[in-house]
Motif scaffolding. Structure first.
Motif, PDB file in Angstrom:
ATOM      1  N   GLN A  11       0.901  -1.172   0.019  1.00  6.89           N
ATOM      2  CA  GLN A  11      -0.105  -0.043   0.053  1.00  6.89           C
ATOM      3  C   GLN A  11       0.836   1.297  -0.112  1.00  6.89           C
ATOM      4  N   LEU A  12       2.024   1.161   0.405  1.00  2.42           N
ATOM      5  CA  LEU A  12       3.036   2.242   0.440  1.00  2.42           C
ATOM      6  C   LEU A  12       3.486   2.814  -0.669  1.00  2.42           C
ATOM      7  N   GLU A  13       3.519   1.642  -1.805  1.00  6.72           N
ATOM      8  CA  GLU A  13       4.115   1.994  -3.054  1.00  6.72           C
ATOM      9  C   GLU A  13       3.806   3.216  -3.850  1.00  6.72           C
ATOM     10  N   ILE A  14       2.440   3.507  -3.534  1.00  4.97           N
ATOM     11  CA  ILE A  14       1.903   4.976  -4.357  1.00  4.97           C
ATOM     12  C   ILE A  14       2.442   5.956  -3.512  1.00  4.97           C
ATOM     13  N   SER A  39      26.392   6.392 -11.402  1.00  8.63           N
ATOM     14  CA  SER A  39      27.371   5.694 -11.251  1.00  8.63           C
ATOM     15  C   SER A  39      26.974   4.415 -11.903  1.00  8.63           C
ATOM     16  N   SER A  40      28.124   3.577 -11.767  1.00  9.67           N
ATOM     17  CA  SER A  40      28.070   2.114 -12.490  1.00  9.67           C
ATOM     18  C   SER A  40      27.459   0.928 -11.680  1.00  9.67           C
ATOM     19  N   GLU A  41      27.361   1.504 -10.350  1.00 10.55           N
ATOM     20  CA  GLU A  41      26.840   0.496  -9.228  1.00 10.55           C
ATOM     21  C   GLU A  41      25.148   0.146  -9.141  1.00 10.55           C
ATOM     22  N   PHE A  42      24.810  -0.845  -9.589  1.00 11.45           N
ATOM     23  CA  PHE A  42      23.354  -1.239  -9.850  1.00 11.45           C
ATOM     24  C   PHE A  42      22.707  -1.388  -8.450  1.00 11.45           C
ATOM     25  N   ALA A  43      21.560  -0.787  -8.380  1.00 11.47           N
ATOM     26  CA  ALA A  43      20.847  -0.444  -6.913  1.00 11.47           C
ATOM     27  C   ALA A  43      19.606  -1.372  -6.910  1.00 11.47           C
ATOM     28  N   ASP A  44      18.760  -1.116  -7.872  1.00 12.01           N
ATOM     29  CA  ASP A  44      17.317  -1.763  -7.994  1.00 12.01           C
ATOM     30  C   ASP A  44      16.359  -1.289  -9.120  1.00 12.01           C
ATOM     31  N   TYR A  45      15.245  -1.910  -9.381  1.00 12.45           N
ATOM     32  CA  TYR A  45      14.556  -1.488 -10.389  1.00 12.45           C
ATOM     33  C   TYR A  45      13.398  -0.744  -9.839  1.00 12.45           C
ATOM     34  N   ARG A  46      12.700  -0.069 -10.735  1.00 11.17           N
ATOM     35  CA  ARG A  46      11.229   0.402 -10.710  1.00 11.17           C
ATOM     36  C   ARG A  46      10.718   0.222 -12.009  1.00 11.17           C
ATOM     37  N   ASP A  47       9.216   0.597 -11.915  1.00 12.00           N
ATOM     38  CA  ASP A  47       8.613   0.585 -13.235  1.00 12.00           C
ATOM     39  C   ASP A  47       8.921   1.730 -14.006  1.00 12.00           C
ATOM     40  N   LEU A 110       9.471   4.140   2.985  1.00  3.38           N
ATOM     41  CA  LEU A 110       8.870   5.078   1.775  1.00  3.38           C
ATOM     42  C   LEU A 110       9.970   5.923   1.166  1.00  3.38           C
ATOM     43  N   SER A 111      11.102   5.969   1.879  1.00  3.64           N
ATOM     44  CA  SER A 111      12.409   6.496   1.388  1.00  3.64           C
ATOM     45  C   SER A 111      13.262   5.498   0.565  1.00  3.64           C
ATOM     46  N   ILE A 112      13.224   4.120   1.009  1.00  2.00           N
ATOM     47  CA  ILE A 112      14.080   3.085   0.305  1.00  2.00           C
ATOM     48  C   ILE A 112      13.299   3.001  -1.318  1.00  2.00           C
ATOM     49  N   LYS A 113      12.014   2.963  -1.447  1.00  2.00           N
ATOM     50  CA  LYS A 113      11.506   2.862  -2.596  1.00  2.00           C
ATOM     51  C   LYS A 113      11.665   3.849  -3.713  1.00  2.00           C
ATOM     52  N   GLU A 114      12.109   5.068  -2.930  1.00  2.00           N
ATOM     53  CA  GLU A 114      12.493   6.113  -3.710  1.00  2.00           C
ATOM     54  C   GLU A 114      13.966   6.256  -4.298  1.00  2.00           C
ATOM     55  N   LYS A 138      15.534  -2.408  -2.036  1.00  2.00           N
ATOM     56  CA  LYS A 138      14.704  -2.906  -1.121  1.00  2.00           C
ATOM     57  C   LYS A 138      15.334  -4.347  -0.481  1.00  2.00           C
ATOM     58  N   ASP A 139      16.176  -4.923  -1.217  1.00  2.00           N
ATOM     59  CA  ASP A 139      16.968  -6.192  -0.919  1.00  2.00           C
ATOM     60  C   ASP A 139      17.654  -5.685   0.552  1.00  2.00           C
ATOM     61  N   ALA A 140      18.264  -4.736   0.485  1.00  2.00           N
ATOM     62  CA  ALA A 140      19.292  -4.223   1.896  1.00  2.00           C
ATOM     63  C   ALA A 140      18.144  -3.914   2.959  1.00  2.00           C
ATOM     64  N   PHE A 141      16.977  -3.239   2.670  1.00  2.00           N
ATOM     65  CA  PHE A 141      15.921  -3.079   3.692  1.00  2.00           C
ATOM     66  C   PHE A 141      15.278  -4.249   4.124  1.00  2.00           C
ATOM     67  N   ASN A 142      15.169  -5.175   3.367  1.00  2.00           N
ATOM     68  CA  ASN A 142      14.616  -6.448   4.075  1.00  2.00           C
ATOM     69  C   ASN A 142      15.420  -7.230   4.968  1.00  2.00           C
ATOM     70  N   GLN A 143      16.648  -7.301   4.616  1.00  2.00           N
ATOM     71  CA  GLN A 143      17.803  -7.906   5.429  1.00  2.00           C
ATOM     72  C   GLN A 143      17.855  -7.041   6.714  1.00  2.00           C
ATOM     73  N   ALA A 144      17.452  -5.757   6.778  1.00  2.00           N
ATOM     74  CA  ALA A 144      17.741  -4.972   7.802  1.00  2.00           C
ATOM     75  C   ALA A 144      16.697  -4.864   8.875  1.00  2.00           C
TER      76      ALA A 144
END
Length: 290
Positions: A11-14, A39-47, A110-114, A138-144
């Motif tokens: 629900q927070l995604e929007i 930078s060349s360091e991949f972090a995540d995907y978004r739509d 909310l910040s992570i997804k941005e 989000k991967d790092a967030f889920n681990q934390a």
């Protein structure tokens, strides 16, 4: 304890944290007025959103799913969200600790997804203890999440002395302080310090219904939650309850008024409310979340 269920994260995604004081175009991250990291360091995907740079689309994923996703990369100039949790003994009273953890988790997400960098600190005594620091994606967030869930409360808390000793960036994001602010210790200087750094500041005052509207009557012994040797013994009647009500109004008013004078956001939070209601209604109505 389960911090927040997966359905609530969806629900927070929007929604996103509103940032008012930062210079548009200088930072990476998924903000409408800002550019992605380069930078060349991949972090995540978004739509993919119409108007995005098509060179950042992952065409391999498109070939498999026929859905367009943007590849996001880290940028040292990303927006930074710093969340400070008052971990004093009084915050362990009547569910304030659980509410603080849930609020910190939701606001961090909310910040992570941005694609912002997120740090959560426990304020203990005169120091800040990193619980998670500068995570992205989000991967790092889920681990934390596990580390946030193990947070312990106890002892005293000197918000100003702890936070003003820390290093924060200039105008690079939002600082959030979660506390009951039920203290004689100075908390005004840390707000001034963060605002002086041109950071957006949000103060969340967490109180229980018992603290805001006690239902005590008759002969009662009330002990200080942070010092069991201090106690109040009396017959609780209308006059004492009226005096207590004024004291609560003073405690909430001093932090609310001070935040207003510094153009910082403030919100009183009751532990009998759901995190969903606080995040998706109260803070949205206030304009803190958009």
């Amino acid at each position: 304890m389960q911090v927040i269920d997966e359905n609530f994260f969806q629900q927070l995604e929007i929604f996103s944290l509103a940032v008012k004081d930062n210079v548009a175009g200088l930072f990476g991250g998924n903000h409408k007025s800002k550019k992605f990291g380069s930078s060349s360091e991949f972090a995540d995907y978004r739509d993919y959103i119409e108007g995005d740079d098509i060179t950042k689309i992952d065409w391999n994923i498109y070939g498999r799913t026929e859905k367009m996703f943007l590849k996001l990369y880290l940028d040292e100039r990303q927006m930074q969200t710093r969340i400070y949790i008052d971990c004093s003994t009084s915050m362990s009273y009547n569910g304030k600790d659980e509410m603080a953890v849930k609020l910190a988790t939701a606001l961090a997400y909310l910040s992570i997804k941005e694609m912002d960098r997120v740090s959560i600190y426990a304020v203990r005594g005169k120091i800040i203890e990193p619980i998670i620091e500068k995570i992205v994606g989000k991967d790092a967030f889920n681990q934390a999440i596990g580390a946030i869930n193990k947070l312990k409360f106890g002892g005293d808390c000197y918000l100003s002395e702890a936070i003003t000793r820390s290093v924060v960036g200039y105008g690079d994001g939002r600082s959030i302080i979660i506390s009951d602010f039920l203290t004689d210790n100075n908390f005004f200087d840390c707000i001034d310090y963060l605002r002086g750094k041109k950071r957006d500041v949000l103060c969340l005052q967490v109180l229980s219904p018992q603290e805001m509207k006690p239902e005590l009557r008759g002969k009662t012994i009330i002990r200080d939650s942070e010092d069991p040797m201090r106690f109040y013994k009396d017959v609780i009647g209308r006059e004492i309850l009226a005096a207590y009500k004024k004291a609560v109004e003073f405690v909430t008013g001093r932090i609310s008024n001070f935040c207003a004078s510094r153009e910082a956001d403030y919100q009183l939070v009751s532990t009998d409310k759901s995190v969903k209601e606080i995040i998706l209604k109260t803070l949205v109505d206030k304009g803190v979340i958009s």
